[in-house]
Motif scaffolding. Structure first.
Motif, PDB file in Angstrom:
ATOM      1  N   UNK A  16       0.812  -1.230   0.000  1.00 47.67           N
ATOM      2  CA  UNK A  16       0.000   0.000   0.000  1.00 47.67           C
ATOM      3  C   UNK A  16       0.840   1.272   0.000  1.00 47.67           C
ATOM      4  N   UNK A  17       2.088   1.191   0.412  1.00 44.76           N
ATOM      5  CA  UNK A  17       2.914   2.403   0.536  1.00 44.76           C
ATOM      6  C   UNK A  17       3.828   2.622  -0.653  1.00 44.76           C
ATOM      7  N   UNK A  18       3.587   1.897  -1.730  1.00 41.27           N
ATOM      8  CA  UNK A  18       4.408   2.101  -2.921  1.00 41.27           C
ATOM      9  C   UNK A  18       4.202   3.522  -3.444  1.00 41.27           C
ATOM     10  N   UNK A  19       5.261   4.316  -3.445  1.00 42.23           N
ATOM     11  CA  UNK A  19       5.199   5.703  -3.900  1.00 42.23           C
ATOM     12  C   UNK A  19       4.543   6.638  -2.907  1.00 42.23           C
ATOM     13  N   UNK A  20       4.314   6.156  -1.688  1.00 44.89           N
ATOM     14  CA  UNK A  20       3.622   6.991  -0.695  1.00 44.89           C
ATOM     15  C   UNK A  20       4.464   7.245   0.545  1.00 44.89           C
ATOM     16  N   UNK A  21       5.775   7.081   0.430  1.00 45.96           N
ATOM     17  CA  UNK A  21       6.671   7.345   1.559  1.00 45.96           C
ATOM     18  C   UNK A  21       7.692   8.389   1.151  1.00 45.96           C
ATOM     19  N   UNK A  22       8.184   9.080   2.156  1.00 49.05           N
ATOM     20  CA  UNK A  22       9.193  10.109   1.877  1.00 49.05           C
ATOM     21  C   UNK A  22      10.534   9.486   1.546  1.00 49.05           C
ATOM     22  N   UNK A  23      10.828   8.321   2.147  1.00 48.91           N
ATOM     23  CA  UNK A  23      12.100   7.629   1.910  1.00 48.91           C
ATOM     24  C   UNK A  23      11.787   6.170   1.599  1.00 48.91           C
ATOM     25  N   UNK A  24      12.005   5.756   0.370  1.00 47.26           N
ATOM     26  CA  UNK A  24      11.657   4.400  -0.042  1.00 47.26           C
ATOM     27  C   UNK A  24      12.582   3.345   0.560  1.00 47.26           C
ATOM     28  N   UNK A  25      13.683   3.772   1.172  1.00 43.93           N
ATOM     29  CA  UNK A  25      14.571   2.803   1.824  1.00 43.93           C
ATOM     30  C   UNK A  25      13.859   2.113   2.986  1.00 43.93           C
ATOM     31  N   UNK A  26      12.915   2.809   3.593  1.00 45.67           N
ATOM     32  CA  UNK A  26      12.173   2.202   4.706  1.00 45.67           C
ATOM     33  C   UNK A  26      11.365   1.008   4.217  1.00 45.67           C
ATOM     34  N   UNK A  27      10.827   1.081   3.029  1.00 45.96           N
ATOM     35  CA  UNK A  27      10.075  -0.036   2.466  1.00 45.96           C
ATOM     36  C   UNK A  27      10.998  -1.191   2.122  1.00 45.96           C
ATOM     37  N   UNK A  28      12.199  -0.876   1.689  1.00 49.07           N
ATOM     38  CA  UNK A  28      13.164  -1.929   1.388  1.00 49.07           C
ATOM     39  C   UNK A  28      13.536  -2.694   2.662  1.00 49.07           C
ATOM     40  N   UNK A  29      13.688  -1.965   3.757  1.00 50.31           N
ATOM     41  CA  UNK A  29      13.992  -2.599   5.044  1.00 50.31           C
ATOM     42  C   UNK A  29      12.821  -3.466   5.508  1.00 50.31           C
ATOM     43  N   UNK A  30      11.618  -2.970   5.262  1.00 51.23           N
ATOM     44  CA  UNK A  30      10.429  -3.725   5.647  1.00 51.23           C
ATOM     45  C   UNK A  30      10.342  -5.030   4.856  1.00 51.23           C
ATOM     46  N   UNK A  31      10.610  -4.969   3.581  1.00 49.70           N
ATOM     47  CA  UNK A  31      10.563  -6.165   2.747  1.00 49.70           C
ATOM     48  C   UNK A  31      11.591  -7.194   3.207  1.00 49.70           C
ATOM     49  N   UNK A  32      12.761  -6.731   3.567  1.00 48.98           N
ATOM     50  CA  UNK A  32      13.815  -7.634   4.048  1.00 48.98           C
ATOM     51  C   UNK A  32      13.370  -8.327   5.346  1.00 48.98           C
ATOM     52  N   UNK A  33      12.766  -7.570   6.237  1.00 44.33           N
ATOM     53  CA  UNK A  33      12.295  -8.140   7.506  1.00 44.33           C
ATOM     54  C   UNK A  33      11.175  -9.143   7.267  1.00 44.33           C
ATOM     55  N   UNK A  34      10.316  -8.857   6.294  1.00 46.06           N
ATOM     56  CA  UNK A  34       9.218  -9.773   5.963  1.00 46.06           C
ATOM     57  C   UNK A  34       9.763 -11.094   5.453  1.00 46.06           C
ATOM     58  N   UNK A  35      10.727 -11.033   4.574  1.00 46.73           N
ATOM     59  CA  UNK A  35      11.308 -12.255   3.995  1.00 46.73           C
ATOM     60  C   UNK A  35      12.018 -13.092   5.055  1.00 46.73           C
ATOM     61  N   UNK A  36      12.577 -12.434   6.063  1.00 44.72           N
ATOM     62  CA  UNK A  36      13.264 -13.150   7.130  1.00 44.72           C
ATOM     63  C   UNK A  36      12.303 -13.602   8.242  1.00 44.72           C
ATOM     64  N   UNK A  37      11.076 -13.130   8.204  1.00 47.37           N
ATOM     65  CA  UNK A  37      10.069 -13.429   9.234  1.00 47.37           C
ATOM     66  C   UNK A  37      10.597 -13.091  10.626  1.00 47.37           C
ATOM     67  N   UNK A  38      11.228 -11.934  10.698  1.00 45.91           N
ATOM     68  CA  UNK A  38      11.798 -11.451  11.961  1.00 45.91           C
ATOM     69  C   UNK A  38      10.810 -10.460  12.576  1.00 45.91           C
ATOM     70  N   UNK A  39      10.129 -10.889  13.630  1.00 47.56           N
ATOM     71  CA  UNK A  39       9.076 -10.062  14.228  1.00 47.56           C
ATOM     72  C   UNK A  39       9.607  -8.727  14.729  1.00 47.56           C
ATOM     73  N   UNK A  40      10.745  -8.747  15.389  1.00 47.58           N
ATOM     74  CA  UNK A  40      11.308  -7.495  15.917  1.00 47.58           C
ATOM     75  C   UNK A  40      11.698  -6.550  14.790  1.00 47.58           C
ATOM     76  N   UNK A  41      12.348  -7.107  13.758  1.00 48.62           N
ATOM     77  CA  UNK A  41      12.765  -6.285  12.615  1.00 48.62           C
ATOM     78  C   UNK A  41      11.544  -5.746  11.877  1.00 48.62           C
ATOM     79  N   UNK A  42      10.495  -6.558  11.790  1.00 47.26           N
ATOM     80  CA  UNK A  42       9.269  -6.107  11.124  1.00 47.26           C
ATOM     81  C   UNK A  42       8.647  -4.943  11.898  1.00 47.26           C
ATOM     82  N   UNK A  43       8.592  -5.084  13.208  1.00 47.59           N
ATOM     83  CA  UNK A  43       8.006  -4.017  14.030  1.00 47.59           C
ATOM     84  C   UNK A  43       8.769  -2.709  13.842  1.00 47.59           C
ATOM     85  N   UNK A  44      10.088  -2.791  13.813  1.00 48.72           N
ATOM     86  CA  UNK A  44      10.911  -1.592  13.621  1.00 48.72           C
ATOM     87  C   UNK A  44      10.686  -1.001  12.232  1.00 48.72           C
TER      88      UNK A  44
END
Length: 282
Positions: A178-206
């Protein structure tokens, strides 16, 4: 002299009467022998009974030791079971809201397992070896129950945690899309995707927090930009309106009016028909 004649009464043994009867001493010893034999038999029977009882007592003692050993093992399994019941992970799983898990059934199953009735206590204080052995079987069965339920309960707690993580991953994935093109810094979405792929709950929350902050920052910037644009458009419209109003209020050229020529105002007066300005009548 022949042998028969040579034998005299002096040669007859003193212990043997001439008439062949049993001596009185021997008659007196017979009851004694019988009594001794009877006592010996009784003693033998008593000794056998005592020996059997000693053997049985020994067998019961051995059985009780085995039962007590089983009770010790049972105590360890009960301790582990109770520790799991009061563990932080179990408590957290029970407090998990149904909206926080992907499969709410995991919460229902865990709740029912927590209410399971525990086995009745079995005592090793039986009087016979079979009784003690039966008690040992009961204790062993109880230990098996606790071991099985500890394993099952641990699995149910993990199932809730897994379902909770599944929900977290799904929500994070939705936010990422939902946030594609809707964030000020797209690096945050890249970090979120990485956390999702790793299924790391703490990293996802951050990462979710950072994406939401970046989204809010862009929304604020967009809102401020829109407000500025609207203000500028309103200002331009107001200026245009003032100009239009000014043009409407300027004098127009025509008879009886003074017009603006650029070099100053010039009079525009009407003249008689056929006459010229400034001419006097005759």
């Amino acid at each position: 002299m022949d042998e028969k004649d040579s034998m005299t009464p002096d040669t007859i043994p003193q212990s043997t009467p001439v008439d062949g009867t049993v001596p009185a001493g021997r008659k007196n010893r017979r009851p004694v022998v019988i009594g001794v034999a009877a006592v010996a038999a009784v003693a033998l029977v008593a000794g056998g009974v005592c020996g059997y009882r000693a053997y049985e007592n020994h067998q019961v003692s051995v059985a009780r030791q085995a039962c007590q050993s089983a009770v010790t093992d049972l105590g360890k399994t009960v301790k582990l079971y109770k520790a799991l019941l009061g563990a932080d992970g179990t408590t957290a799983a029970l407090k998990t809201d149904a909206t926080s898990v992907k499969d709410a059934k995991t919460l229902d199953v865990l709740s029912k397992a927590m209410k399971a009735s525990t086995p009745k206590t079995v005592s090793c204080k039986a009087d016979s070896r079979p009784g003690v052995q039966d008690a040992t079987k009961g204790v062993t069965a109880n230990a098996s129950w606790y071991k099985a339920h500890t394993k099952s309960l641990n699995g149910l707690v993990n199932a809730v945690e897994t379902s909770k993580l599944d929900k977290t991953v799904d929500d994070a994935n939705t936010l990422y899309k939902e946030t594609d093109g809707r964030v000020a810094d797209d690096k945050t979405r890249a970090s979120l995707l990485d956390a999702i792929e790793k299924r790391d709950a703490d990293a996802i929350a951050k990462a979710v927090k950072e994406v939401n902050e970046s989204k809010a920052a862009k929304e604020k910037a967009d809102a401020e930009g829109k407000a500025r644009a609207e203000q500028e458009a309103a200002a331009a419209a107001a200026a245009a309106a003032r100009q239009a109003q000014a043009r409407q209020s300027w004098p127009s050229s025509g008879s009886g009016h003074t017009g603006y020529t650029g070099n100053g105002y010039s009079g525009n007066t009407s003249t008689p028909s056929g006459g010229s300005p400034g001419a006097s009548s005759s």
